[in-house]
Design a protein around this motif. Structure first.
Motif, PDB file in Angstrom:
ATOM      1  N   ILE A 112      48.338  88.481  42.230  1.00  9.67           N
ATOM      2  CA  ILE A 112      48.234  87.180  42.875  1.00  9.67           C
ATOM      3  C   ILE A 112      46.804  86.671  42.756  1.00  9.67           C
ATOM      4  O   ILE A 112      45.848  87.386  43.060  1.00  9.67           O
ATOM      5  N   ASN A 113      46.647  85.444  42.288  1.00 13.15           N
ATOM      6  CA  ASN A 113      45.340  84.825  42.168  1.00 13.15           C
ATOM      7  C   ASN A 113      44.989  84.190  43.503  1.00 13.15           C
ATOM      8  O   ASN A 113      45.598  83.213  43.919  1.00 13.15           O
ATOM      9  N   SER A 114      44.006  84.760  44.214  1.00 21.22           N
ATOM     10  CA  SER A 114      43.685  84.298  45.563  1.00 21.22           C
ATOM     11  C   SER A 114      43.159  82.874  45.571  1.00 21.22           C
ATOM     12  O   SER A 114      43.245  82.177  46.584  1.00 21.22           O
ATOM     13  N   ASN A 115      42.616  82.403  44.440  1.00 19.81           N
ATOM     14  CA  ASN A 115      42.100  81.038  44.398  1.00 19.81           C
ATOM     15  C   ASN A 115      43.194  80.015  44.660  1.00 19.81           C
ATOM     16  O   ASN A 115      42.938  78.973  45.272  1.00 19.81           O
ATOM     17  N   LEU A 116      44.412  80.284  44.216  1.00 14.55           N
ATOM     18  CA  LEU A 116      45.499  79.342  44.427  1.00 14.55           C
ATOM     19  C   LEU A 116      45.812  79.168  45.905  1.00 14.55           C
ATOM     20  O   LEU A 116      46.240  78.100  46.332  1.00 14.55           O
ATOM     21  N   GLU A 117      45.602  80.188  46.675  1.00 14.27           N
ATOM     22  CA  GLU A 117      45.948  80.124  48.091  1.00 14.27           C
ATOM     23  C   GLU A 117      44.999  79.227  48.878  1.00 14.27           C
ATOM     24  O   GLU A 117      45.246  78.920  50.049  1.00 14.27           O
ATOM     25  N   SER A 118      43.917  78.789  48.234  1.00 18.67           N
ATOM     26  CA  SER A 118      43.015  77.844  48.891  1.00 18.67           C
ATOM     27  C   SER A 118      43.484  76.410  48.726  1.00 18.67           C
ATOM     28  O   SER A 118      42.946  75.492  49.345  1.00 18.67           O
ATOM     29  N   LEU A 119      44.501  76.200  47.866  1.00 21.28           N
ATOM     30  CA  LEU A 119      45.016  74.860  47.613  1.00 21.28           C
ATOM     31  C   LEU A 119      46.009  74.451  48.696  1.00 21.28           C
ATOM     32  O   LEU A 119      46.638  75.279  49.340  1.00 21.28           O
ATOM     33  N   ALA A 120      46.156  73.155  48.875  1.00 24.60           N
ATOM     34  CA  ALA A 120      47.165  72.616  49.798  1.00 24.60           C
ATOM     35  C   ALA A 120      48.331  72.059  48.970  1.00 24.60           C
ATOM     36  O   ALA A 120      48.121  71.501  47.894  1.00 24.60           O
ATOM     37  N   PRO A 121      49.559  72.278  49.496  1.00 25.96           N
ATOM     38  CA  PRO A 121      49.944  72.999  50.701  1.00 25.96           C
ATOM     39  C   PRO A 121      49.846  74.524  50.501  1.00 25.96           C
ATOM     40  O   PRO A 121      50.416  75.062  49.543  1.00 25.96           O
ATOM     41  N   GLN A 122      49.156  75.174  51.395  1.00 24.12           N
ATOM     42  CA  GLN A 122      48.767  76.564  51.203  1.00 24.12           C
ATOM     43  C   GLN A 122      49.957  77.493  51.042  1.00 24.12           C
ATOM     44  O   GLN A 122      49.959  78.379  50.169  1.00 24.12           O
ATOM     45  N   GLU A 123      50.978  77.324  51.869  1.00 23.84           N
ATOM     46  CA  GLU A 123      52.124  78.233  51.804  1.00 23.84           C
ATOM     47  C   GLU A 123      52.885  78.081  50.492  1.00 23.84           C
ATOM     48  O   GLU A 123      53.375  79.060  49.930  1.00 23.84           O
TER      49      GLU A 123
END
Length: 488
Positions: free
Chosen positions: A2-13
């Motif tokens: 999992i690329n953690s950078n993507l989880e900073s994007l909205a919508p986060q979930e």
């Protein structure tokens, strides 16, 4: 991973779910792991989860308070993705998750397809299923398999499994469009055998490579005039046989039927008398081809390299002539534009895969059309072309198109919401891709269907990318649609 950078994007979930999905290898016809992933996801939420006999996953969620009297909706996306990579990318799709990164407003993959088609749709449905604060009617979340290489999941879904009255298919790729129709398709395969013959004495060998083409979706992007590596290679072989008496030892071009072929490699022999000027004499043709495609395929490279070893066997001249002439004659690209829908490709063909070697020739095409009779007309034209050249032709994997319904009730809802959110009308279109709605409609003819999605470019190629801002726009659209599903 999992690329953690993507989880900073909205919508986060939603991005978190997309990253988790993309950590699971999910090639068409190899969906065992992603099926298990999706079933585990549904069970972890305490929802009703089932799998049908072909592998489609169905997850049901009850309506939120106050929406129990609304129509049940089917949220539908497919689990599989196209596996394509650049020639110089070291990557194992069977064991590795997609390596993603953010580039401005785009999420991309490092040298491979991204899987936004249809992973963003899947992740959106996952986010809705996991939500605790989104108003929505009763939901049947349908995750189909094998959409990309035959639509066997949609074909295998039995009548009576779904009870929803409205289907929202989240699998189109322009965020200002609402799709109400799509093309059907049929696989056309031409094959023949030949008896290999020994390479003549005094021959030299060369490897001809066509690489660097953009490729792309053989439906959505077929009208763009993108280079087809198999057709380009065939021009080189045609010229080389005519001028140098070239013979083919092996040929390997393209990969998947639904992807415009980006690469082709041929091992050939010519008489040693042409050793020093073979590449030089082909240079004008190569320059002309590159000039033709400089706008749409500026990365096209055509190389000719002398080999140190001469292959022991080659294809006989008669079989080779039939092969080259058949590919030259066979339709590739747009065959007919729709007279009923502006700017819609009605019928097309993609010469997707060509292989020669060890006594076997195989040519794989995907023919698409929104009109069934036109689809079969082109398929039969291809059949005639290849049979004249001595090939055996087989039709398989035929699936119907989706006939537009401009009077759809759910279409009216989506058009109104889109205009309220963006102060402009959406484009109501039919597309030249194959969507599952047409197939699902055979067993659920009364279901009101619509298709929409965020902006995805370069699908089915390593240039695939999805717009971050478009996903945010799409998510707000979906949430409002859920709130305004009509009552029963």
């Amino acid at each position: 991973m999992i690329n953690s950078n993507l989880e900073s994007l909205a919508p986060q979930e939603l991005w978190k779910n997309f990253a988790a999905l993309n950590a699971v290898p999910r090639a068409s016809k190899k969906e065992e792991r992603v099926i298990a992933f999706m079933m585990d996801f549904g069970k972890s939420l305490g929802l009703e989860v089932s799998k049908d006999q072909v592998g489609n996953v169905l997850i049901k969620k009850s309506a939120t308070i106050g929406m129990e009297d609304c129509k049940t909706i089917v949220l539908q996306s497919h689990l599989d993705m196209v596996h394509q990579k650049n020639n110089d990318t070291v990557f194992d799709f069977d064991t590795q998750g997609i390596d993603m990164f953010i580039d401005g407003d785009w999420v991309k993959a490092n040298g491979t397809t991204l899987g936004a088609d249809n992973g963003i749709g899947v992740a959106t449905i996952m986010t809705i299923l996991a939500s605790t604060d989104l108003p929505h009617p009763a939901i049947e979340a349908l995750f189909t398999i094998d959409e990309e290489t035959g639509m066997t999941g949609a074909m295998g879904l039995q009548a009576g499994v779904l009870s929803g009255e409205i289907l929202l298919n989240l699998d189109t790729e322009e965020d200002n469009e609402i799709d109400i129709g799509c093309a059907g398709g049929i696989d056309v395969t031409a094959s023949k055998t030949y008896k290999e013959e020994a390479s003549p004495s005094g021959a030299v060998a060369f490897e001809i490579s066509v690489k660097g083409l953009n490729g792309g979706h053989s439906g959505i992007e077929i009208h763009k005039g993108l280079g087809n590596a198999n057709k380009i290679m065939n021009r080189l072989l045609f010229k080389s046989y005519d001028q140098f008496g070239l013979q083919i030892a092996s040929l390997n071009g393209g990969s998947l039927r639904n992807a415009i072929p980006r690469e082709s490699v041929a091992v050939v022999i010519v008489s040693s008398e042409y050793e020093n000027n073979f590449a030089e004499d082909l240079a004008p043709l190569i320059s002309n081809i590159q000039l033709e495609f400089k706008t749409v395929d500026p990365g096209l490279t055509i190389s000719i390299e002398k080999l140190t070893t001469v292959p022991a066997q080659v294809i006989p001249v008669v079989d080779q002539e039939q092969l080259i002439q058949a590919i030259y004659a066979a339709q590739n690209g747009v065959y007919r534009v729709s007279p009923d829908f502006e700017d819609l490709v009605e019928t097309s063909n993609n010469i997707a895969r060509v292989t020669v070697g060890k006594g076997n020739i195989n040519i794989q095409c995907l023919t698409r059309s929104s009109v069934e009779s036109s689809k079969m007309d082109l398929a039969q034209s291809l059949q005639a072309t290849f049979e004249l050249a001595g090939f055996k032709v087989v039709f398989s994997g035929s699936y119907p198109g989706w006939t537009p319904n401009p009077n759809s009730d759910i279409l009216d809802v989506l058009k109104r919401i889109y205009k309220e959110q963006h102060q402009e009308e959406p484009a109501v279109v039919a597309c030249h891709a194959g969507l599952e709605c047409g197939i699902l409609g055979t067993n659920y003819p009364e279901m009101d269907m619509i298709s929409f999605g965020p902006t995805i470019l370069g699908a089915h190629s390593p240039a695939e990318r999805v717009s971050v801002s478009s996903v945010q726009k799409f998510w707000e659209f979906v949430k409002q649609i859920l709130k305004e599903i009509p009552k029963k």
